[in-house]
Design an enzyme around this catalytic site. Structure first.
Site, PDB file in Angstrom:
ATOM      1  N   ASP A 101      66.825 -50.842  36.561  1.00  0.00           N
ATOM      2  CA  ASP A 101      67.863 -50.248  35.721  1.00  0.00           C
ATOM      3  C   ASP A 101      67.302 -49.084  34.916  1.00  0.00           C
ATOM      4  OD1 ASP A 101      69.514 -52.264  36.628  1.00  0.00           O
ATOM      5  OD2 ASP A 101      69.137 -53.553  34.886  1.00  0.00           O
ATOM      6  N   LEU A 102      68.210 -48.302  34.366  1.00  0.00           N
ATOM      7  CA  LEU A 102      67.859 -47.127  33.567  1.00  0.00           C
ATOM      8  C   LEU A 102      66.890 -47.472  32.440  1.00  0.00           C
ATOM      9  CD1 LEU A 102      68.528 -44.070  32.871  1.00  0.00           C
ATOM     10  CD2 LEU A 102      70.305 -44.992  31.356  1.00  0.00           C
TER      11      LEU A 102
END
Length: 230
Positions: A101-102
């Site tokens: 994820d970011l």
């Protein structure tokens, strides 16, 4: 192999850009200008692009220490791809063998070997991933047992596969899972009424993130490391 595919696989140009270069007579095969993108080339042909000899690049494998703020994708209009952390001449043709994820840091694998990345990411191969997790609240007493038995994620029909949980402190744990559902780690702790505040992937299978790599740094895998996941 088709000439346009060969050139796109071994340069920074897309196939559309290659076709435009061919139209401008910037591509030759064995000294002859070729404008047909479907022209077949072999390993013995001498292919020139804009006056530079082109050679097939062998299969490549990298580990990268992903920082926050980067995505494991090439089509996000708002955030930079992890590929932007690589040198221009190395990033072409690579894809991510698994995503983060970011706001998650840690080990990301990049390759142009589709079969190898399939073995890493396919649920059928049960390739374990180990995460270091920091939590908002102290972990409940029976968390290890519940993760071992499988937890019910919101919106999922089936329990998660058995996972191994190791406590480092009341709010820091090591979690090893063998599947990769969307936001799985965060959703697993949400099922225990807890919240992940920081997440870092330390290992994929037996391959651990090189401790000498700072955030945003990368290096090629050794042949032995490639074989660990092969």
């Amino acid at each position: 192999m088709r000439l346009d595919k060969f050139l796109a696989d071994n340069s920074l140009y897309s196939r559309a850009q290659i076709k435009r270069l061919m139209h401008r007579e910037e591509v030759t095969v064995n000294g002859e200008v070729v404008k047909d993108p479907g022209f077949k080339v072999t390993d013995t042909d001498e292919v020139m692009l804009e006056g530079e000899a082109m050679r097939a690049v062998g299969l490549r494998y990298f580990m990268l220490h992903k920082p926050k703020g980067y995505v494991c994708s090439t089509d996000d209009p708002e955030h930079s791809s992890v590929l932007a952390l690589l040198d221009d001449k190395e990033r072409f043709g690579l894809h991510m063998a698994g995503r983060l994820d970011l706001d998650t840091t840690g080990l990301v694998l990049l390759t142009d070997d589709g079969q190898w990345s399939h073995r890493v990411t396919s649920p059928k191969h049960d390739c374990a991933k180990r995460y270091r997790v920091w939590l908002d609240d102290p972990l409940i007493d029976d968390a290890e047992q519940r993760f071992e038995e499988g937890v019910q994620l919101r919106g999922e029909r089936h329990l998660t596969k058995p996972a191994t949980l190791e406590r480092v402190s009341e709010t820091e744990v090591l979690l090893t899972i063998s599947e990769g559902k969307y936001h799985q780690v965060k959703r697993m702790f949400a099922a225990l009424d807890n919240k992940v505040v920081d997440l870092h992937r330390e290992a994929i299978g037996p391959l651990e993130l090189d401790a000498s790599l700072g955030e945003g740094e990368y290096r090629p895998l050794t042949a032995e490391e490639v074989a660990l996941l092969g």
